[in-house]
Design an enzyme around this catalytic site. Structure first.
Site, PDB file in Angstrom:
ATOM      1  N   TRP A 239     -34.180   5.534 -22.220  1.00 39.10           N
ATOM      2  CA  TRP A 239     -33.021   4.666 -21.951  1.00 39.10           C
ATOM      3  C   TRP A 239     -33.426   3.289 -21.664  1.00 39.10           C
ATOM      4  CZ3 TRP A 239     -28.278   6.181 -22.459  1.00 39.10           C
ATOM      5  CH2 TRP A 239     -28.039   7.413 -22.569  1.00 39.10           C
TER       6      TRP A 239
ATOM      7  N   ASP B 139     -32.142   0.203 -13.398  1.00 42.71           N
ATOM      8  CA  ASP B 139     -31.119   1.344 -13.767  1.00 42.71           C
ATOM      9  C   ASP B 139     -31.717   2.740 -13.099  1.00 42.71           C
ATOM     10  OD1 ASP B 139     -29.921   3.461 -14.862  1.00 42.71           O
ATOM     11  OD2 ASP B 139     -30.432   2.965 -16.983  1.00 42.71           O
TER      12      ASP B 139
ATOM     13  N   LYS C  22     -24.981  11.720 -13.351  1.00 39.51           N
ATOM     14  CA  LYS C  22     -26.245  12.448 -13.300  1.00 39.51           C
ATOM     15  C   LYS C  22     -26.302  12.893 -11.816  1.00 39.51           C
ATOM     16  CE  LYS C  22     -27.272  11.393 -17.425  1.00 39.51           C
ATOM     17  NZ  LYS C  22     -27.790  10.190 -17.962  1.00 39.51           N
TER      18      LYS C  22
HETATM   19  C1  LIG Z   1     -27.601   8.671 -18.815  1.00 42.84           C
HETATM   20  C2  LIG Z   1     -28.117   7.559 -18.557  1.00 42.84           C
HETATM   21  C3  LIG Z   1     -27.769   6.390 -18.981  1.00 42.84           C
HETATM   22  C4  LIG Z   1     -26.391   6.365 -19.825  1.00 42.84           C
HETATM   23  O1  LIG Z   1     -25.406   6.772 -19.072  1.00 42.84           O
HETATM   24  P1  LIG Z   1     -23.793   6.718 -19.387  1.00 42.84           P
HETATM   25  O2  LIG Z   1     -23.099   6.582 -18.073  1.00 42.84           O
HETATM   26  O3  LIG Z   1     -23.491   7.926 -20.384  1.00 42.84           O
HETATM   27  O4  LIG Z   1     -23.614   5.167 -20.249  1.00 42.84           O
HETATM   28  C5  LIG Z   1     -28.459   5.358 -18.672  1.00 42.84           C
HETATM   29  N1  LIG Z   1     -29.386   5.293 -18.292  1.00 42.84           N
HETATM   30  C6  LIG Z   1     -30.024   6.645 -17.827  1.00 42.84           C
HETATM   31  C7  LIG Z   1     -31.464   6.176 -17.019  1.00 42.84           C
HETATM   32  C8  LIG Z   1     -29.508   7.506 -17.790  1.00 42.84           C
HETATM   33  O5  LIG Z   1     -30.299   8.894 -17.456  1.00 42.84           O
END
Ligand SMILES: *Cc1c(COP(=O)(O)O)cnc(C)c1O
Length: 351
Positions: free
Chosen positions: A89, A159, A183
Site C-alpha cells: 500500500w 494511512d 477495513k
Molecule cells: C485497503 C487499503 C487501501 C485502499 O483502500 P480503498 O478504500 O480501496 O482505496 C489503502 N491503504 C491501506 C493500508 C489499505 O489496507
C-alpha cells in the site's frame, strides 16, 4: 461488521430514529441526517480523544483517492514529499504521489522483502519536504509500526486504513491521518480524514472542491451529499466500540487475538512460517506460509469447508492471511486455531 450493528441497522432500516423515514431516503440537508453526522463525528472524537485543533472529515473515494488528495492538499508551494516504503500500500501511495511532486524515499524495507519496518534511526527525512507519509499497517504484507516513527519536524501523514480504531493514536505526533472505512470500521464508501488545523489552506487550485480539505472542513463534510448510509453505519460501529470498553478494549482484544495466531505459527515446528520479524508483526493481518507450499490450496479449501473464509494471502505475498479486524469474534480465532492444529497433525509427515 459487528453482528449487533447489522441487526440494529436491519431493525431501523424502514424507520430510522422514529422519523418515519429510512436512512436511505433522508435528504442530507435535513435535520435528521445532520444530527446523525454530527453525533457520529462527536462519538469518533470521544473514542480517539481527538484534540479540538483537528478536523474530522467524512469523504468519498476511498484511501486510494487520498493517495492523490494528500499531495494535492498539502504540498502548498512545496515540490517534494517524504515517503516511507514498507509494502504494497505504501508503494501505491508513492506511485500516485509521483504525479504531483518529487518523492524522497525516506526509508524502505524493500531489500528486506518488507519483512520488517525501517527504524526511526534509519529514516532519512528531507526537512524541506512538505510532509512525510507512512502506512501504519501494511495490510497485504502483515507488517505494522507498533510505535509512530520519528519523522522530525515535517508534518506526519499516516494511512491508517487497516489499523484505525485498533489502538490509541498520539495526535501530538501526527498532522493528518486517513482511513477508508471498509477495513476496520465496516461500510465501504466512506473515508475518514483527520487533519490538523494548520495544514488546511495549502491546496493546489486544481483540487476539486469536494476533495479540498479546507472546503470540506468549512462545510462540515456536507459540501455535497456525503456517504449517508456509510456514515450512519460507522456511527453505530463507534457506539458499539464504546460499549465494548472503547479503544483500550479493542487494543487488548487485538493483541490477544493476534498473539494466539502467532503462537500457532511459532509453535508449529516450522510447518507454518511467518517471515515477518516478531517486533513488527501486524496485529490486524498476520501473514504466513506453509513450509510445503503445495499444501496451501488444500489448507484454504479445508478451512473454507469449516466456515473459515477469505484466508488467501494477498497476491504480493502468497500464502495465508488472517484478518483480525475489531468485529472478528474470539470464537472465530478459536476455530481457526483448532483448524490450524488439526491440519498440521494431518499433514506434518509430508514436510
Ligand atoms: C485497503 C487499503 C487501501 C485502499 O483502500 P480503498 O478504500 O480501496 O482505496 C489503502 N491503504 C491501506 C493500508 C489499505 O489496507
Amino acid at each position: 461488521m459487528p453482528v449487533e450493528v447489522l441487526e440494529q441497522a436491519q431493525r431501523e432500516l424502514l424507520d430510522c430514529g422514529g422519523h418515519g423515514l429510512s436512512i436511505l431516503e433522508m435528504p442530507f440537508t435535513g435535520d435528521e441526517f445532520r444530527g446523525i453526522l454530527l453525533q457520529t463525528r462527536d462519538d469518533l472524537r470521544a473514542l480517539l480523544q481527538i484534540p479540538d485543533h483537528f478536523h474530522i472529515l467524512f469523504m468519498h473515494g476511498g484511501a486510494s483517492a487520498q493517495f492523490s488528495l494528500v499531495p494535492l492538499n498539502l504540498l502548498g508551494d512545496g515540490k517534494k514529499a517524504n515517503y516511507v516504503e514498507t509494502g504494497y500500500w505504501s508503494r501505491k501511495a508513492i506511485r500516485e504521489a509521483r504525479r504531483y511532486c518529487a518523492v524522497n524515499i525516506a526509508g524502505s524495507s524493500e531489500e528486506n522483502q518488507f519483512c520488517r519496518m525501517p527504524t526511526s534511526a534509519e529514516l532519512r527525512i528531507d526537512p524541506d519536504a512538505a510532509y512525510c507519509h507512512i502506512t501504519t499497517n501494511e495490510t497485504a504484507n502483515g507488517v505494522q509500526f507498533h510505535a509512530i516513527p520519528d519523522c522530525g519536524d515535517v508534518p506526519l501523514v499516516a494511512d491508517m486504513t487497516s489499523d484505525f480504531l485498533s489502538r490509541p493514536i498520539d495526535f501530538n505526533r501526527l498532522g493528518l491521518i486517513y482511513a477508508s472505512a471498509q477495513k476496520n470500521i465496516g461500510p465501504a464508501g466512506l473515508t475518514v480524514v483527520i487533519v490538523r488545523d494548520d495544514l488546511l489552506g495549502r491546496a493546489q487550485s486544481a483540487t476539486p472542491a469536494v476533495f479540498n480539505y479546507r472546503e470540506q472542513a468549512e462545510a462540515g463534510s456536507m459540501l455535497n451529499t456525503p456517504t449517508t448510509f456509510a456514515v450512519y453505519l460507522a456511527g453505530l460501529v463507534f457506539k458499539w466500540i464504546a460499549a465494548q470498553g472503547g479503544i483500550a478494549a479493542m487494543e487488548q482484544k487485538s493483541l490477544a487475538r493476534s498473539q494466539r495466531v502467532y503462537d500457532m505459527i511459532d509453535g508449529s515446528n516450522g510447518f507454518y512460517r511467518c517471515p515477518i520479524v516478531p517486533a513488527d508483526r501486524s496485529r490486524m493481518n498476520p501473514c504466513f506460509t506453509l513450509a510445503d507450499d503445495a499444501l496451501t490450496s488444500r489448507f484454504l479449501a479445508d478451512a473454507a469447508r469449516q466456515g473459515l473464509a477469505n484466508l488467501k494471502g494477498h497476491v504480493m505475498m502468497g500464502g495465508i492471511r488472517i484478518s483480525l479486524y475489531n468485529a472478528m469474534p474470539d470464537a472465530g480465532v478459536a476455530a481457526l486455531a483448532t483448524f490450524m492444529h488439526e491440519f498440521r497433525e494431518q499433514f506434518e509427515h509430508h514436510v
